[in-house]
Design an enzyme around this catalytic site. Sequence first.
Site, short mmCIF file in Angstrom:
data_model
loop_
_atom_site.label_atom_id
_atom_site.label_comp_id
_atom_site.label_asym_id
_atom_site.label_seq_id
_atom_site.Cartn_x
_atom_site.Cartn_y
_atom_site.Cartn_z
N SER A 259 0.79 -1.22 0.00
CA SER A 259 -0.05 0.01 0.04
C SER A 259 0.98 1.27 -0.07
CB SER A 259 -0.93 -0.11 1.09
OG SER A 259 -0.21 -0.14 2.40
N ASN B 121 -1.76 -2.24 13.15
CA ASN B 121 -3.10 -2.40 13.51
C ASN B 121 -3.37 -1.11 14.37
OD1 ASN B 121 -3.06 -4.53 11.98
ND2 ASN B 121 -4.07 -5.91 13.83
N HIS C 139 -40.40 22.49 -9.26
CA HIS C 139 -40.64 21.65 -10.58
C HIS C 139 -40.10 22.14 -11.86
CE1 HIS C 139 -44.00 19.56 -8.18
NE2 HIS C 139 -44.08 20.88 -7.72
N SER D 130 -15.37 25.22 -26.97
CA SER D 130 -15.55 24.18 -27.79
C SER D 130 -14.44 24.03 -28.92
CB SER D 130 -17.09 24.00 -28.52
OG SER D 130 -17.02 23.12 -29.43
N LYS E 176 -19.29 28.89 -28.50
CA LYS E 176 -19.74 28.15 -27.53
C LYS E 176 -19.09 28.56 -26.12
CE LYS E 176 -21.87 24.88 -26.51
NZ LYS E 176 -21.76 23.59 -27.03
N ASN F 177 -18.74 26.95 -22.36
CA ASN F 177 -19.02 25.86 -21.85
C ASN F 177 -18.81 26.04 -20.29
OD1 ASN F 177 -20.13 24.77 -24.18
ND2 ASN F 177 -18.28 23.76 -24.39
N GLU G 160 -19.94 21.61 -14.33
CA GLU G 160 -20.31 20.15 -15.00
C GLU G 160 -19.42 19.38 -13.98
OE1 GLU G 160 -21.77 20.65 -19.32
OE2 GLU G 160 -20.02 21.77 -18.91
N TYR H 226 -9.20 -6.55 13.35
CA TYR H 226 -8.49 -5.91 11.98
C TYR H 226 -8.62 -7.09 10.96
CZ TYR H 226 -5.19 -4.43 8.65
OH TYR H 226 -4.71 -3.95 7.41
N GLN I 99 -7.24 -2.29 4.49
CA GLN I 99 -6.28 -1.54 3.73
C GLN I 99 -7.03 -0.68 2.59
OE1 GLN I 99 -2.08 -2.78 3.30
NE2 GLN I 99 -2.80 -2.94 1.10
N LYS J 53 -8.08 3.59 2.69
CA LYS J 53 -7.36 4.81 2.48
C LYS J 53 -7.71 5.35 1.32
CE LYS J 53 -4.06 2.80 5.16
NZ LYS J 53 -5.09 1.67 5.31
N1 ARG Z 1 -0.91 -1.49 5.24
C1 ARG Z 1 -1.87 -1.93 6.39
C2 ARG Z 1 -3.17 -1.22 6.18
O1 ARG Z 1 -3.14 -0.08 5.61
C3 ARG Z 1 -1.45 -1.61 7.65
C4 ARG Z 1 -1.77 -2.43 8.66
C5 ARG Z 1 -1.31 -3.90 8.37
N2 ARG Z 1 -1.62 -4.86 9.58
C6 ARG Z 1 -1.68 -6.23 9.39
N3 ARG Z 1 -1.94 -6.82 10.39
N4 ARG Z 1 -1.19 -6.81 8.02
O2 ARG Z 1 -4.12 -1.44 6.58
#
Ligand code: ARG
Length: 457
Positions: free
Chosen positions: A23, A110, A156, A277, A283, A285, A290, A317, A322, A325
């Site tokens: 990640s 975690n 309306h 355009s 035009k 726009n 939008e 967990y 993951q 994010k």
């Molecule tokens: N990269 C992981 C996440 O975003 C970090 C936590 C990983 N924990 C684990 N027990 N593998 O969640």
Amino acid sequence: MSKLWGGRFSGATDPLMEKFNASIHFDKLMYAADIQGSQAYAKALALTGIITQEESEQLVQGLAQVRKEWEDGTFAIQAGDEDIHTANERRLGEIVGSVAGKLHTGRSRNDQVATDMRLWLREEARALLQHLKELIQVAVERAVSDIDVVMPGYTHLQRAQPIRWSHWIMSYAWGWHADAQRLEQLIERINLLPLGSGALAGNPFNVDREFLAKELGFAGVIPNSLYGVSDRDFVAEFLFWASMTMIHISRFAEDLIIYSSGEFGFVTLADAYSTGSSLMPQKKNPDSLELLRGKSGRVFGQMSGFLMTVKGLPSTYNKDLQEDKEPMFDAVETLGGSLQITSAVLATLKIHPQKMAASLSNDMLATDVAEYLVRKGVPFRETHHIAGAAVRLSEERGVPMSQLTVADYQTLHPSFSDDVASVWNYEQSIENRSSIGGTSKSRVLEQAASLKKWLDL
Ligand code: ARG
């Protein structure tokens, strides 16, 4: 490169799996939060006595060095840096040596990742709140300076009753005000500490979580370690907040797209927020509007996708988390841009009061005709019917309602008299709506003043 969790494994990871698992390419965005959390944790470890004060200082200083590398753009991500936590710890080890191995004592990624996310989102949410307040300020200032402009109000998408243009602006300002309040409340819920929850069961070295909370500026400590590592409600809530705010922006944009069309011609977007355009030279726009409307769909998608990710996760967990994010990062980025563009569009928008006024028509005062009779003592249900008959009569004759004679009106009800002429005044109709929240001048200015006060202006 040996893995942080590599002890019990004998076989190598499939390179494809390594890439799939990583990640770092997105969670590096949280590098500063990760370092901040680790520095606080290093201090807390020293307080337990499990590491010395000197070791703690080495860790804190080493981490500062790692942060500097990120800031300078010299941090080199290496193969095997699975996520921001492992990358920072790997680099820390290269800088301070084996003492780096003590930092993670009693901690798990975690509780670390949950802490990083709350720290990161707390700061971003505060910045978004600022952008939102700026937008409300632009709206309020515009409402005050354009107070005398009148336009048709719609239900309306049919012309309904005359209103002040500023009343329309303020209607969105109030929606954004509610969004700001929601965000303020949400920041309080984000602002709680998971660190010290360990992997799930708690911290074995009696780390002082109150100290950690204070050190990191959290208002409190999450009271259950299982909950601390698994709770992502703050992400879901943030994504809902973002969706709701974007829906307000999107509806605002939609109104302006309609108002800027040739048929309406109420407003003209500044050149800076429109494009031409490639084919049709005439035009102009409303691309900014939008895009605002389009991006609302994107943010809603992040919310619904994330809710599907967490539904059905067993305690506590799971790696599914993951996936929390990218939706969060994307929504923060999208909201930051959208709020600023919305402010800019509104601040620079040109309005055409004459066009707005020319779109008002007598039939929009049909309700006022009914109210005229109400003031003469006729029950509203009857007056509504009578005013309807007047609309029909004007349509049959092909003349505006104001061109019907008093005698015509008297055929509909004897209470009509010469003063019916006073009804044909849009400004008066607007000023009649003078209860709290109405479109009369003083009530609209009152709304603006109340939001100004809330903004501390
Ligand atoms: N990269 C992981 C996440 O975003 C970090 C936590 C990983 N924990 C684990 N027990 N593998 O969640």
